[in-house]
Write an enzyme that holds these catalytic residues in place. Structure first.
Site, PDB file in Angstrom:
ATOM      1  N   ARG A  99       0.770  -1.252   0.210  1.00 22.18           N
ATOM      2  CA  ARG A  99       0.072  -0.096   0.090  1.00 22.18           C
ATOM      3  C   ARG A  99       0.698   1.245  -0.002  1.00 22.18           C
ATOM      4  NH1 ARG A  99      -4.946   1.887   3.672  1.00 22.18           N
ATOM      5  NH2 ARG A  99      -5.810   0.578   2.301  1.00 22.18           N
TER       6      ARG A  99
ATOM      7  N   HIS B  58      -7.598   0.747  -6.320  1.00 20.28           N
ATOM      8  CA  HIS B  58      -7.852   0.090  -4.864  1.00 20.28           C
ATOM      9  C   HIS B  58      -8.279  -1.245  -5.287  1.00 20.28           C
ATOM     10  CE1 HIS B  58      -7.949  -0.696  -0.880  1.00 20.28           C
ATOM     11  NE2 HIS B  58      -8.689   0.058  -0.442  1.00 20.28           N
TER      12      HIS B  58
ATOM     13  N   GLN C  68     -10.403  -3.719  -2.534  1.00 17.92           N
ATOM     14  CA  GLN C  68     -11.661  -3.032  -2.429  1.00 17.92           C
ATOM     15  C   GLN C  68     -12.734  -3.376  -3.139  1.00 17.92           C
ATOM     16  OE1 GLN C  68     -12.376  -0.718   0.581  1.00 17.92           O
ATOM     17  NE2 GLN C  68     -14.478  -1.130  -0.145  1.00 17.92           N
TER      18      GLN C  68
ATOM     19  N   ASP D 158     -16.934   8.535  -0.939  1.00 16.18           N
ATOM     20  CA  ASP D 158     -15.364   8.231  -0.383  1.00 16.18           C
ATOM     21  C   ASP D 158     -15.163   9.459   0.184  1.00 16.18           C
ATOM     22  OD1 ASP D 158     -12.857   7.163   0.363  1.00 16.18           O
ATOM     23  OD2 ASP D 158     -12.160   7.543  -1.464  1.00 16.18           O
TER      24      ASP D 158
ATOM     25  N   CYS E 127     -16.279   2.925   1.051  1.00 18.01           N
ATOM     26  CA  CYS E 127     -15.036   2.032   1.393  1.00 18.01           C
ATOM     27  C   CYS E 127     -14.428   2.213   2.860  1.00 18.01           C
ATOM     28  CB  CYS E 127     -13.795   2.266   0.450  1.00 18.01           C
ATOM     29  SG  CYS E 127     -13.293   3.846   0.386  1.00 18.01           S
TER      30      CYS E 127
ATOM     31  N   ARG F 130     -13.972  -7.524   2.939  1.00 18.69           N
ATOM     32  CA  ARG F 130     -12.644  -7.187   2.478  1.00 18.69           C
ATOM     33  C   ARG F 130     -11.823  -8.402   2.872  1.00 18.69           C
ATOM     34  NH1 ARG F 130     -10.256  -2.259   2.320  1.00 18.69           N
ATOM     35  NH2 ARG F 130      -8.967  -3.523   1.174  1.00 18.69           N
TER      36      ARG F 130
HETATM   37  N1  NVA Z   1      -9.531   7.292  -1.300  1.00 15.10           N
HETATM   38  C1  NVA Z   1      -9.342   6.941  -0.065  1.00 15.10           C
HETATM   39  C2  NVA Z   1      -9.568   5.479   0.076  1.00 15.10           C
HETATM   40  C3  NVA Z   1      -9.311   5.071   1.664  1.00 15.10           C
HETATM   41  C4  NVA Z   1      -9.831   3.380   1.512  1.00 15.10           C
HETATM   42  C5  NVA Z   1      -7.854   7.095   0.322  1.00 15.10           C
HETATM   43  O1  NVA Z   1      -7.004   7.026  -0.672  1.00 15.10           O
HETATM   44  O2  NVA Z   1      -7.513   7.691   1.308  1.00 15.10           O
HETATM   45  N1   CP Z   2     -11.088   0.620   3.025  1.00 13.34           N
HETATM   46  C1   CP Z   2      -9.832   0.614   3.384  1.00 13.34           C
HETATM   47  O1   CP Z   2      -8.782   0.350   2.404  1.00 13.34           O
HETATM   48  O2   CP Z   2      -9.646   1.074   4.580  1.00 13.34           O
HETATM   49  P1   CP Z   2      -8.118   0.794   5.188  1.00 13.34           P
HETATM   50  O3   CP Z   2      -7.697   2.335   4.887  1.00 13.34           O
HETATM   51  O4   CP Z   2      -8.603   1.018   6.655  1.00 13.34           O
HETATM   52  O5   CP Z   2      -7.472  -0.102   4.771  1.00 13.34           O
END
Ligand code: NVA
Ligand code: CP
Length: 335
Positions: free
Chosen positions: A109, A136, A139, A232, A273, A318
């Site tokens: 990540r 993602h 997800q 989101d 998400c 998830r």
């Molecule tokens: N768009 C958000 C998704 C988190 C799961 C981010 O990148 O922070």
């Molecule tokens: N939806 C998601 O990816 O959550 P986290 O950032 O907590 O992993």
């Protein structure tokens, strides 16, 4: 149910997978979920180990990878945003080759998609994308499983996304919908529309699957007949904090409210998400309230807490879907 052979494959973005492969992973996740509920062990990958690299924070993705690895009989090593040499003292290419000698799979990540792509190029074991700025994909599998559980189908479902449509979640929903024949509407100020080249690619894919991609600035148009209302956060991980004011101004018209939800289909659900800003029970939520007076952001607390909201089922999924990704790419297809 046909679970495709994905042994040895990376899982970097859904554009790399066929419709059959994507739906096969959803099938495998459903099977693994049923086994979990029946307390049937699936520790078929005993003796293997996975590395979990997080250059951004996480609750769901990290926990999903750790629990899923454990259920499959594997060990998991978590590398936190500050606790490794990656990128600072050691290149991605070197890290990939080091970790490939110790682990059977690597989750990453972080920031640019090109980083996870480079990691996969140099690693000799499967690499799984746990979120980048652009995509993602794990997800998306959870969202597909949730949608199928909810409606009994994926193809033809109308999903409308409200908010920042040019980042990982918006991009990924567009790809996912195109691949699986859904009708995706991305609704935002046009400043936040996705990259036109990606829209074009998705429209070409959708033409073959019976899906469609629509971009609009009009929330009422997007809400009409929608089965899924999805949103989101307005400011994603890694974006500068100074941007909040502009985002609040630009994206407030796209908040998911009860009035908007009422324009959807009779079976409409709310998805996110997560994490979500729907009340003042977070540090950031309180800071925004003190600065700008907002008590809720991308979704109202009323919608988030309503019986239409399936966000916690989605979060649980998830784990089942990430388990499917690791299992399939490490050679287990449910038999
Ligand atoms: N768009 C958000 C998704 C988190 C799961 C981010 O990148 O922070
Ligand atoms: N939806 C998601 O990816 O959550 P986290 O950032 O907590 O992993």
């Amino acid at each position: 149910m046909g679970i495709p052979d994905l042994k040895g494959r990376d899982f970097l973005k859904l554009l790399d997978f066929s419709t059959e492969e994507i739906l096969g992973l959803v099938d495998l996740a459903a099977l693994l979920k049923a086994k979990k509920k029946n307390e049937e062990p699936v520790d078929v990958l005993r003796g293997k180990n996975v590395a979990l690299i997080f250059e951004k924070t996480s609750t769901r993705t990290r926990c999903a990878f750790e629990v899923a690895a454990h259920d499959l009989g594997m060990g998991a090593t978590y590398l936190d945003p500050s606790g490794s040499q990656i990128g600072k003292k050691e290149s991605i290419a070197d890290t990939a080759r080091v970790l490939s000698g110790m682990f059977e799979g690597i989750e990453y990540r972080g920031y640019g998609q090109e980083i996870v792509e480079e990691l996969a190029e140099y690693a000799s074991v499967p690499v799984w994308n746990g979120l980048t700025n652009e995509f993602h994909p794990t997800q998306m599998l959870a969202d597909l499983l949730t949608i199928r559980e909810q409606f009994g189908e994926i193809r033809g479902v109308r999903l409308s996304y409200f908010g920042d449509a040019r980042y990982n979640t918006g991009n990924s929903l567009m790809v996912t919908g195109a691949k699986t024949g859904m009708h995706i509407v991305l609704c935002s100020d046009k400043k936040y529309f996705p990259d036109p080249a990606l829209v074009e690619t998705c429209r070409e894919i959708a033409a073959a699957t019976g899906g469609s991609i629509t971009l609009t600035e009009d929330p009422a148009e997007a809400a009409k007949g929608a089965d899924v209302f999805y949103t989101d956060v307005w400011v994603s991980m890694g974006e500068p904090q100074e941007i909040w004011e502009e985002r609040i101004r630009d994206l407030s018209p796209y908040r998911v409210t009860a009035d908007l939800l009422a324009m959807g289909s009779s079976r409409a659900v709310f998805m996110h998400c997560l994490p979500a800003f729907h009340d003042l029970k977070t540090v950031v939520g309180r800071e925004i309230y003190e600065k700008f007076g907002l008590t809720e952001m991308e979704v109202t607390d009323e919608v988030f807490e309503s019986s239409r909201s399936v966000v916690f089922k989605e979060a649980e999924n998830r784990m089942h879907t990430i388990k499917a990704v690791m299992a399939a790419t490490l050679g287990y297809n449910g038999q």
